[in-house]
Design a protein around this motif. Sequence first.
Motif, PDB file in Angstrom:
ATOM      1  N   ILE A  26       0.839  -1.199   0.000  1.00  0.00           N
ATOM      2  CA  ILE A  26       0.000   0.000   0.000  1.00  0.00           C
ATOM      3  C   ILE A  26       0.874   1.250   0.000  1.00  0.00           C
ATOM      4  O   ILE A  26       1.911   1.305   0.680  1.00  0.00           O
ATOM      5  N   ALA A  28       0.337   5.302   0.855  1.00  0.00           N
ATOM      6  CA  ALA A  28      -0.597   6.331   1.357  1.00  0.00           C
ATOM      7  C   ALA A  28       0.027   7.698   1.071  1.00  0.00           C
ATOM      8  O   ALA A  28       0.044   8.147  -0.070  1.00  0.00           O
ATOM      9  N   GLY A  29       0.638   8.341   2.087  1.00  0.00           N
ATOM     10  CA  GLY A  29       1.314   9.619   1.835  1.00  0.00           C
ATOM     11  C   GLY A  29       2.675   9.437   1.175  1.00  0.00           C
ATOM     12  O   GLY A  29       3.226  10.367   0.590  1.00  0.00           O
ATOM     13  N   GLY A  30       3.243   8.253   1.337  1.00  0.00           N
ATOM     14  CA  GLY A  30       4.513   7.929   0.679  1.00  0.00           C
ATOM     15  C   GLY A  30       5.762   8.388   1.415  1.00  0.00           C
ATOM     16  O   GLY A  30       6.877   8.124   0.968  1.00  0.00           O
ATOM     17  N   THR A  31       5.613   9.045   2.569  1.00  0.00           N
ATOM     18  CA  THR A  31       6.797   9.616   3.224  1.00  0.00           C
ATOM     19  C   THR A  31       7.718   8.569   3.833  1.00  0.00           C
ATOM     20  O   THR A  31       8.892   8.829   4.059  1.00  0.00           O
ATOM     21  N   THR A  32       7.188   7.377   4.082  1.00  0.00           N
ATOM     22  CA  THR A  32       8.021   6.271   4.542  1.00  0.00           C
ATOM     23  C   THR A  32       8.262   5.278   3.420  1.00  0.00           C
ATOM     24  O   THR A  32       9.381   4.803   3.207  1.00  0.00           O
ATOM     25  N   MET A  33       7.194   4.962   2.691  1.00  0.00           N
ATOM     26  CA  MET A  33       7.267   3.867   1.716  1.00  0.00           C
ATOM     27  C   MET A  33       8.309   4.132   0.636  1.00  0.00           C
ATOM     28  O   MET A  33       9.072   3.232   0.263  1.00  0.00           O
ATOM     29  N   ALA A  98       8.025  14.552  13.251  1.00  0.00           N
ATOM     30  CA  ALA A  98       8.543  14.890  11.916  1.00  0.00           C
ATOM     31  C   ALA A  98       8.630  16.406  11.717  1.00  0.00           C
ATOM     32  O   ALA A  98       9.065  17.130  12.610  1.00  0.00           O
ATOM     33  N   THR A 107      -0.018  10.371   6.526  1.00  0.00           N
ATOM     34  CA  THR A 107      -1.332  10.000   7.041  1.00  0.00           C
ATOM     35  C   THR A 107      -1.212   9.372   8.433  1.00  0.00           C
ATOM     36  O   THR A 107      -0.164   8.816   8.781  1.00  0.00           O
ATOM     37  N   ASN A 111       1.403   6.426   9.612  1.00  0.00           N
ATOM     38  CA  ASN A 111       2.281   6.704  10.752  1.00  0.00           C
ATOM     39  C   ASN A 111       2.440   5.487  11.647  1.00  0.00           C
ATOM     40  O   ASN A 111       3.520   5.228  12.184  1.00  0.00           O
ATOM     41  N   ASP A 163       5.300   8.507  17.293  1.00  0.00           N
ATOM     42  CA  ASP A 163       4.747   9.289  18.413  1.00  0.00           C
ATOM     43  C   ASP A 163       3.239   9.082  18.562  1.00  0.00           C
ATOM     44  O   ASP A 163       2.734   8.932  19.676  1.00  0.00           O
ATOM     45  N   VAL A 211      -5.585  -0.809   6.479  1.00  0.00           N
ATOM     46  CA  VAL A 211      -6.121  -0.118   7.658  1.00  0.00           C
ATOM     47  C   VAL A 211      -7.058   0.976   7.150  1.00  0.00           C
ATOM     48  O   VAL A 211      -6.661   1.786   6.306  1.00  0.00           O
ATOM     49  N   TYR A 238      13.302  12.055  16.125  1.00  0.00           N
ATOM     50  CA  TYR A 238      12.524  11.021  16.806  1.00  0.00           C
ATOM     51  C   TYR A 238      12.746  11.110  18.316  1.00  0.00           C
ATOM     52  O   TYR A 238      13.721  11.703  18.775  1.00  0.00           O
TER      53      TYR A 238
HETATM   54  C1  LIG Z   1      12.622  12.721   8.009  1.00  0.00           C
HETATM   55  C2  LIG Z   1      11.484  12.092   8.730  1.00  0.00           C
HETATM   56  C3  LIG Z   1      11.272  12.372  10.068  1.00  0.00           C
HETATM   57  C4  LIG Z   1      10.201  11.771  10.734  1.00  0.00           C
HETATM   58  N1  LIG Z   1      10.026  12.053  12.065  1.00  0.00           N
HETATM   59  C5  LIG Z   1       8.995  11.430  12.738  1.00  0.00           C
HETATM   60  C6  LIG Z   1       8.772  11.667  14.123  1.00  0.00           C
HETATM   61  O1  LIG Z   1       9.479  12.450  14.764  1.00  0.00           O
HETATM   62  N2  LIG Z   1       7.739  11.006  14.716  1.00  0.00           N
HETATM   63  C7  LIG Z   1       6.913  10.163  14.031  1.00  0.00           C
HETATM   64  O2  LIG Z   1       6.000   9.591  14.619  1.00  0.00           O
HETATM   65  N3  LIG Z   1       7.108   9.924  12.732  1.00  0.00           N
HETATM   66  C8  LIG Z   1       8.119  10.531  12.079  1.00  0.00           C
HETATM   67  N4  LIG Z   1       8.313  10.282  10.746  1.00  0.00           N
HETATM   68  C9  LIG Z   1       7.506   9.253  10.111  1.00  0.00           C
HETATM   69  C10 LIG Z   1       6.324   9.842   9.373  1.00  0.00           C
HETATM   70  O3  LIG Z   1       5.415  10.365  10.283  1.00  0.00           O
HETATM   71  C11 LIG Z   1       5.759   8.691   8.551  1.00  0.00           C
HETATM   72  O4  LIG Z   1       6.632   8.552   7.445  1.00  0.00           O
HETATM   73  C12 LIG Z   1       4.367   8.917   8.063  1.00  0.00           C
HETATM   74  O5  LIG Z   1       3.448   9.108   9.095  1.00  0.00           O
HETATM   75  C13 LIG Z   1       3.919   7.715   7.216  1.00  0.00           C
HETATM   76  O6  LIG Z   1       2.670   8.006   6.654  1.00  0.00           O
HETATM   77  P1  LIG Z   1       2.459   7.936   5.082  1.00  0.00           P
HETATM   78  O7  LIG Z   1       1.049   8.232   4.850  1.00  0.00           O
HETATM   79  O8  LIG Z   1       3.457   8.795   4.372  1.00  0.00           O
HETATM   80  O9  LIG Z   1       2.764   6.396   4.857  1.00  0.00           O
HETATM   81  P2  LIG Z   1       3.408   5.652   3.606  1.00  0.00           P
HETATM   82  O10 LIG Z   1       4.832   6.044   3.482  1.00  0.00           O
HETATM   83  O11 LIG Z   1       2.566   5.779   2.404  1.00  0.00           O
HETATM   84  O12 LIG Z   1       3.296   4.160   4.140  1.00  0.00           O
HETATM   85  C14 LIG Z   1       4.017   3.747   5.282  1.00  0.00           C
HETATM   86  C15 LIG Z   1       3.822   2.256   5.466  1.00  0.00           C
HETATM   87  O13 LIG Z   1       2.491   1.988   5.846  1.00  0.00           O
HETATM   88  C16 LIG Z   1       1.817   1.185   4.888  1.00  0.00           C
HETATM   89  N5  LIG Z   1       0.480   1.767   4.822  1.00  0.00           N
HETATM   90  C17 LIG Z   1       0.184   3.092   4.745  1.00  0.00           C
HETATM   91  N6  LIG Z   1      -1.119   3.294   4.865  1.00  0.00           N
HETATM   92  C18 LIG Z   1      -1.686   2.061   5.017  1.00  0.00           C
HETATM   93  C19 LIG Z   1      -3.025   1.615   5.197  1.00  0.00           C
HETATM   94  N7  LIG Z   1      -4.046   2.468   5.289  1.00  0.00           N
HETATM   95  N8  LIG Z   1      -3.223   0.291   5.328  1.00  0.00           N
HETATM   96  C20 LIG Z   1      -2.204  -0.591   5.256  1.00  0.00           C
HETATM   97  N9  LIG Z   1      -0.920  -0.210   5.097  1.00  0.00           N
HETATM   98  C21 LIG Z   1      -0.659   1.098   4.978  1.00  0.00           C
HETATM   99  C22 LIG Z   1       2.635   1.281   3.625  1.00  0.00           C
HETATM  100  O14 LIG Z   1       2.533   0.118   2.842  1.00  0.00           O
HETATM  101  C23 LIG Z   1       4.036   1.439   4.208  1.00  0.00           C
HETATM  102  O15 LIG Z   1       4.549   0.189   4.590  1.00  0.00           O
HETATM  103  C24 LIG Z   1       9.347  10.894  10.049  1.00  0.00           C
HETATM  104  C25 LIG Z   1       9.543  10.623   8.691  1.00  0.00           C
HETATM  105  C26 LIG Z   1      10.600  11.217   8.021  1.00  0.00           C
HETATM  106  C27 LIG Z   1      10.793  10.906   6.571  1.00  0.00           C
END
Ligand SMILES: Cc1cc2nc3c(=O)[nH]c(=O)nc-3n(C[C@H](O)[C@H](O)[C@H](O)COP(=O)(O)OP(=O)(O)OC[C@H]3O[C@@H](n4cnc5c(N)ncnc54)[C@H](O)[C@@H]3O)c2cc1C
Length: 327
Positions: A26, A28-33, A98, A107, A111, A163, A211, A238
Amino acid sequence: MQPFTYLRAGSLDEAVAAAAKPGAAILAGGTTMIDLMRGDLAGPSSLVDIGHLDELAAFDTSGPVLRFGALARMADVAEDATLLRDYPALAESLQLAASQQIRNAATVGGNLLQRTRCPYFRDGVSACNKRAPGSGCTALDGETREMALFGASEKCIATYPGDWGTALAAFDTDIEIVSASGKRTIPFETFHVAYADQPEVETILRPGDIVTAILVRATPAGRHSTYVKVRDRQSYAYAVVSAAVALAFDGDVIREARVSLGGVASKPWRAPAAEAALTGQTLGEATALRAGAAAFEGAAPRGRNAFKIELGARAVARAALVAGRRS
Ligand SMILES: Cc1cc2nc3c(=O)[nH]c(=O)nc-3n(C[C@H](O)[C@H](O)[C@H](O)COP(=O)(O)OP(=O)(O)OC[C@H]3O[C@@H](n4cnc5c(N)ncnc54)[C@H](O)[C@@H]3O)c2cc1C
Ligand code: SF4
């Protein structure tokens, strides 16, 4: 990065069908994936982009159960007026995560599913049971400052970094999941798993699961809550340790206490001994410090991370005092 196909899902049904195919992941926002894929830490054969599904983006904090669609943006939830007033711990956990730019895209569902920041996992080459099961754990004899005090094993001592999940652990929270076999709702405390024998397994999600929502039961303890995060930098870092505390009072006496810890365990970590130390007491510095010490009973330090015990205990004490002062 490994080659993959990309599908922009137009509906949840389409996403569920596509996610059920072997090798799908999946987006979502892509910030981790995207980071994980670029670092060869994830190699899906197909990416199912759910990021445009409005039906999963809404959130409602007005009813007896707060409902956060999995695609609600961290920035929007962090600024919700009801959350700020009635559940400050939840809002603060997002505000302190973050950066504003990341929170705008990320998202609340994604997260919960971020992966550990253990440097040996992220470097892509060190022996790491989480990245390459059976290869060993470089951290055991390596740099341990960031590593876990609770829920670790001889196979992995990394921490869960989020968090929002830490703060949710202090409330009665459920996770709603859909897959090709239907919908189910599970308690948040069972969503993440401690590392034990299979460090590569971090949640109970099965392939094809999506989810859809995070559900939090309304509670008066939300008003007396806070999230304290201690980090190496004031922003964009973090938690070294963090604590969420939520308190319900009968007059001056604490009727119910919820305490959870971040930065110190393999998953969001409830601290029942700290809750017991607060319940039935009036709140003052001595009680708060006792609760902080209780939170870290049974901690298993390794090398350079022992300082987290005192730091974490003080974070719990501070959170309890701040939460108690809120009206
Ligand atoms: C530089 C940096 C600093 C950060 N600092 C912090 C911090 O201080 N504290 C903190 O808590 N976070 C921190 N983050 C993490 C950030 O909050 C997460 O990257 C973000 O919340 C992930 O959400 P996303 O929508 O971008 O997920 P995505 O990157 O799209 O997905 C993340 C993961 O979740 C899966 N996924 C996403 N949505 C779903 C769904 N609905 N159902 C099933 N699987 C799903 C994806 O397949 C993937 O494995 C940081 C990230 C970065 C890059
Ligand atoms: S602590 Fe866990 S994530 Fe880090 S190297 Fe060891 S097995 Fe890998």
